[in-house]
Design an enzyme around this catalytic site. Structure first.
Site, PDB file in Angstrom:
ATOM      1  CG  ASP A   5      44.546  30.876  48.771  1.00 36.91           C
ATOM      2  OD1 ASP A   5      44.536  31.834  47.980  1.00 36.91           O
ATOM      3  OD2 ASP A   5      43.907  30.876  49.848  1.00 36.91           O
TER       4      ASP A   5
ATOM      5  CD  GLU B  61      39.069  35.450  42.432  1.00 33.87           C
ATOM      6  OE1 GLU B  61      39.175  36.588  42.912  1.00 33.87           O
ATOM      7  OE2 GLU B  61      39.716  34.468  42.840  1.00 33.87           O
TER       8      GLU B  61
END
Length: 750
Positions: free
Chosen positions: A456, A547
Site C-alpha cells: 500500500d 488510525e
C-alpha cells in the site's frame, strides 16, 4: 467570511481572518453587467499550524555507550541536559525483533532529570539478555519543538564472563577506551604507558592496606605527547559503591576535600571478594561516598589535578592476593609490574562462511561463521550484522551467542522478506568489536504459501516503477486517495493508473480524520468525488483507513464508521473494507463493525504467521510490515498479504452492472419576469455511474446556441439555473442535458 467582491484574478485574505490549523472551502462566480456565471467548483485548503522552535542544541547521549555491553540490572540511560528544553522523550528499539519496545510519545512518559548537567534514569523496561538494543532521545521545548539525538546501540548480557569483573565496560568515552584488557590500553600507535609501583604508593595506605596491596596500576596518555583529552568523561568500569573521593570541581576543592587532587575510589565485589577501582587526577567529580554506581555512571572528567598533565591514572587493586587467582584469563593480558610496554595481544580471527540453499527459507536463514586463533578456556561473544542489498545502510543484527575454542558457529535470523537478497558478516567481541573482513550474501525464497502479496502506497513513496513492482511478485496494491474532507494525495491518479496498467489489482483508500471534527458524510462524499471513477468495475473494493486518536471513544468512532460506510456504499453500490491496527480492532470498535471485511495492521514482518484481529473472526488483508523493500520503490513501503489464493482475491474485485446512459427530463420554468427566468430539470437515473454532468441549452430557436449551469451531480434529483438579462417579449427555447461515461441524453424542448 461569506462573500467578497473581487476585481482582478487574485485576492489576498486579510490578516486575522483565517485561523491556523483550520480547513476552509472557497469557490467563485463571475458577474458582468448583471449577468452571473455558474458557480465554480469548490476547492479546499487548510491553514498551517505554526511550526514550534526546536532546541538549539542536538542532544548528546552519554550511556549506554555505543557498542558496549550492560547487564539488565545495571542499565541506566544518561544524556546531557540543555537550556530551553522542557522534557525529553526516550525511544528504545529491540534489534532482535525490530520492535520499538519503549516510546515516550506513545506512552506519554517523558523525563526531565534532577541534576544540573545530566539526565540519568534507570531502564524503563526489562531488558532481555543476549539482545541488542538501539536508543535515542528527543529534546522537546515548551512549545512542542523537538531535536533528535543520534542513536546508540548496545548489547545486553546476563552476566560478565567468569574471571573477568572488568569485562568489556569502558570507563572513558570516545577515543579513551579503557576495557578489561590492557591490550586495549596498549595500542602502541595511539597510547603509551607509565607504570607505577604497587603497594601503598597509589593510595597512601588507603583502603585495603598498604604493603599487602596488589594492584594493576596504569597511567593512560596519548601516544607521542603527555596530555590525554582534557574534559573527557570517565565512567565506572562496573557497578559498585563509592568508597572514597576527594571532591574537586573546576579545579577547586569542594565539601572539605584536602586539596585539588581529584580522585574516586569504588568498592566492588566479585566471587565473594572485595576489589577496588581508583580513578585519579579527575576534575568535576560528580559522586559522593556511599553512592551506588554502574558502568553508566559519569564519575568525573579527565584533567591534571594533582599532577602536571592531563591523564587518567587508573588502578585496580585488592587488600590481598585472593583476587589474582580468580583472574587468570584476565591476568594473561595485564602488563607485568615493572614493564614499560604491553605484551603483544592474542586476537582471534573471525570469518564469514557461505550458506547453502537448504539453510534459507522465505523468512529465515541459518548464518555461519568460523573462529580461529582463540585462547584456550576463553569465551567469546559472536553475532552477525546483515542488511538488504537494496538498503545497505540499514544494519540489522542477529541474536548473540557465547562460544569458546576454534571452530564454526551458526545463528538463525528470522523476520526476513521473501525473495530478497541480504548481505551478512560475522562479528566477535573480544573485548572490542571485530568484524569479519569478508561479506557473504543469500537470497530468501519466494513466499512459502499461496497467499498473494501486495503493498500500500501514497505520495511518500514518490515515483514508483510499477512494472518492477509487478515483476517482483506483488499481485495487488492499495493507493491513498484522500484524507479528511479536503486533501487529495498528489500521487493518487498516477499510482492507480500505473498499478492497473502493469497488471496489479488496485483499490483506493481514504484516511479518516474524525479527530478533526469532520463529519463522516462530508468525508465520504469527498472520497467518492475524488476516487469515484476507481470505485468501479475491475478495481479492488475501497478502504476506510482508521488510525486517528482513540480518545473520541468506542461509541463515537463506531457510529462514525457506520455512517461513512453507509454513505459510500449508497453512492457507489460497493461496500468498503475497514483498515485498523490490532489495538483498534480489539479495544475501540463495537462488535457490529466486525460485519465489514477487515484489513488488519499487525507488524510481525513474517507473512506466514497470522495477525491479532480483535473483535473480528477472520481477516481479508494483512499489513504485516511497515519496513518493506520492493524493487521499483525508493525507501520503505508497507507490505501486505491476502488471506487466500489468487482466485479468491478476485472476490474482492468490484463487479458492477455496466453503466448506461442517464435519464433526464426538462421541467417547467419558474420565476419568469420580463428579463429573467429559472430553468429546471430532473435527473431520474445516473445509469449506474457514480456521478453525472448536467446543464441546460437555451436560445431563441431549437438550435439553442447557448449553454449554462454546468454542474456535477452524485445523486438523482432536480437541478436549476437562473437566466438573467433576457429580452422582454421574446420566446426562448431550452432543454435539460445529462451525460456520463456511457453517453449524453437530452430532455424535451420547452
Amino acid at each position: 467570511m461569506n462573500q467578497n467582491n473581487i476585481y482582478g484574478t487574485s485576492w489576498t485574505v486579510p490578516s486575522g481572518v483565517l485561523v491556523s490549523g483550520e480547513k476552509y472551502r472557497w469557490n467563485m462566480q463571475a458577474v458582468k453587467s448583471g449577468q452571473e456565471s455558474a458557480v465554480s467548483a469548490t476547492l479546499y485548503f487548510q491553514t498551517n499550524t505554526p511550526v514550534p522552535n526546536p532546541p538549539a542544541n542536538i542532544p548528546t547521549l552519554v550511556a549506554p555507550i555505543n557498542g558496549k555491553y550492560v547487564i539488565p540490572t545495571e542499565a541506566q540511560f544518561q544524556w546531557r541536559k540543555y537550556e530551553n528544553t522542557e522534557k525529553y522523550a526516550l525511544f528504545i528499539r529491540d534489534l532482535e525483533t525490530n520492535q520499538l519496545v519503549f516510546d515516550s510519545l506513545a506512552g506519554n512518559q517523558y523525563f526531565t532529570g534532577s541534576g544540573n548537567e545530566l539526565v540519568s534514569i534507570d531502564s524503563p523496561i526489562d531488558l532481555i539478555a543476549n539482545h541488542r538494543y538501539r536508543w535515542n532521545i528527543w529534546a522537546i521545548t515548551s512549545d512542542g519543538g523537538h531535536t533528535a539525538s543520534e542513536s546508540f546501540d548496545f548489547n545486553v548480557v546476563s552476566s560478565y564472563p567468569t574471571g573477568r569483573p572488568l569485562d568489556v565496560l569502558s570507563p572513558v568515552e570516545g577515543p579513551l577506551m579503557v576495557k578489561k584488557s590492557i591490550e586495549l590500553f596498549g595500542d602502541t600507535e595511539r597510547w603509551r604507558f607509565n607504570q607505577h609501583n604497587t603497594g601503598g604508593h597509589v593510595l597512601g595506605g588507603g583502603i585495603g592496606g598498604s604493603d599487602d596491596t596488589y594492584a594493576w596500576d596504569v597511567n593512560l596518555h596519548k601516544s607521542g605527547d603527555t596530555d590525554a583529552d582534557d574534559g573527557k568523561p570517565v565512567y565506572a568500569v562496573t557497578s559498585g559503591i563509592v568508597a572514597d573521593r576527594y571532591g574537586v570541581y573546576n579545579g577547586q576543592p569542594v565539601d572539605g576535600s584536602p586539596g585539588t587532587y581529584g580522585k574516586v575510589i569504588i568498592e566492588h565485589e566479585y566471587g565473594g571478594n572485595k576489589w577496588y577501582s581508583a580513578y585519579l587526577h579527575l576534575d568535576n567529580i560528580r559522586v559522593e561516598p556511599g553512592d551506588e554506581v554502574t558502568s553508566s555512571t559519569h564519575l568525573g572528567d579527565i584533567s591534571s589535578t594533582g599532577t602536571d598533565n592531563n591523564h587518567l591514572h587508573l588502578v585496580f587493586y585488592t587488600g590481598d592476593n585472593t583476587l589474582r587467582g580468580g583472574l587468570t584469563s584476565f591476568d594473561a593480558h595485564i602488563v607485568d609490574r615493572g614493564s614499560d610496554s604491553p605484551p603483544t595481544p592474542i586476537s582471534p580471527i573471525i570469518e564469514t562462511l557461505a550458506i547453502d540453499d537448504s539453510d534459507v527459507s522465505a523468512t529465515s536463514a541459518v548464518l555461519r561463521g568460523r573462529l580461529s586463533n582463540t585462547v584456550s578456556g576463553t569465551e567469546y561473544t559472536v553475532w552477525f550484522k546483515y542488511d538488504k542489498e537494496s538498503a545497505p545502510s540499514e544494519d540489522l543484527y542477529s541474536p548473540s551467542q557465547s562460544v569458546s575454542g576454534d571452530g564454526t558457529f551458526e545463528i538463525t535470523v528470522t523476520g526476513l522478506f521473501p525473495a530478497t537478497t541480504y548481505n551478512y558478516r560475522a562479528i566477535i567481541a573480544y573485548p572490542t568489536t571485530i568484524e569479519a573482513s569478508n561479506y557473504k550474501s543469500f537470497t530468501t525464497k519466494a513466499s512459502g504459501n499461496s497467499r498473494p502479496l501486495g503493498i500500500d502506497v501514497s505520495r511518500w513513496q514518490k515515483d514508483i516503477n510499477w512494472n518492477s513492482v509487478h515483476n517482483s511478485g506483488y499481485s495487488f496494491a492499495f493507493v491513498k486517495a484522500t484524507e479528511g474532507d479536503g486533501q487529495t494525495d498528489s500521487k493518487f491518479i498516477t499510482n492507480m493508473n500505473g498499478a492497473a496498467t502493469n497488471g496489479i489489482l488496485v483499490g483506493a483508500y481514504h484516511f479518516a480524520r474524525p479527530d478533526l471534527g469532520n463529519s463522516a458524510i462530508d468525508e465520504a462524499n469527498y472520497f467518492v468525488e475524488v476516487a469515484g471513477d476507481y470505485i468501479s468495475q475491475g478495481y479492488l473494493r475501497p478502504v476506510l483507513d482508521l488510525e486517528c486518536d482513540t480518545s473520541l471513544g468506542k461509541e463515537y468512532l463506531s457510529e462514525w464508521v457506520k455512517t461513512w460506510i453507509s454513505t459510500v456504499s449508497t453512492k457507489t453500490g460497493v461496500f468498503p473494507i475497514i483498515y485498523v491496527n490490532s489495538n483498534y480492532a480489539t479495544n475501540y470498535l463495537n462488535q457490529d463493525i466486525s460485519r465489514n471485511d477487515l484489513w488488519i495492521a499487525h507488524w510481525t514482518d513474517d507473512p506466514n504467521l497470522n495477525p491479532n484481529i480483535g473483535i473480528w473472526t477472520n481477516w481479508a488483508f494483512w499489513q504485516y510490515s511497515d519496513k518493506g523493500q520492493v524493487s521499483g520503490i525508493e525507501g520503505d513501503v508497507d507490505l501486505d498479504v491476502f488471506n487466500g489464493d489468487l482466485l479468491s482475491l478476485q472476490n474482492y474485485v468490484i463487479t458492477l452492472t455496466p453503466i448506461t446512459s442517464p435519464l433526464v427530463s426538462t421541467s417547467s420554468t419558474t420565476s419568469v419576469n420580463s428579463s429573467s427566468a429559472t430553468l429546471n430539470g430532473y435527473l431520474s437515473s445516473m445509469g449506474g455511474a457514480s456521478s453525472c454532468t448536467v446543464y441546460f441549452q437555451y436560445g431563441t430557436t431549437t438550435s439553442y446556441g447557448s449553454t449554462i449551469g454546468t454542474q456535477t451531480k452524485s445523486s438523482t434529483g432536480t437541478f436549476s439555473q437562473s437566466l438573467m438579462s433576457l429580452s422582454p417579449g421574446t420566446t426562448y427555447h431550452y432543454r435539460a442535458v445529462a451525460s456520463n461515461s456511457a453517453g449524453t441524453v437530452y430532455g424535451a424542448d420547452t
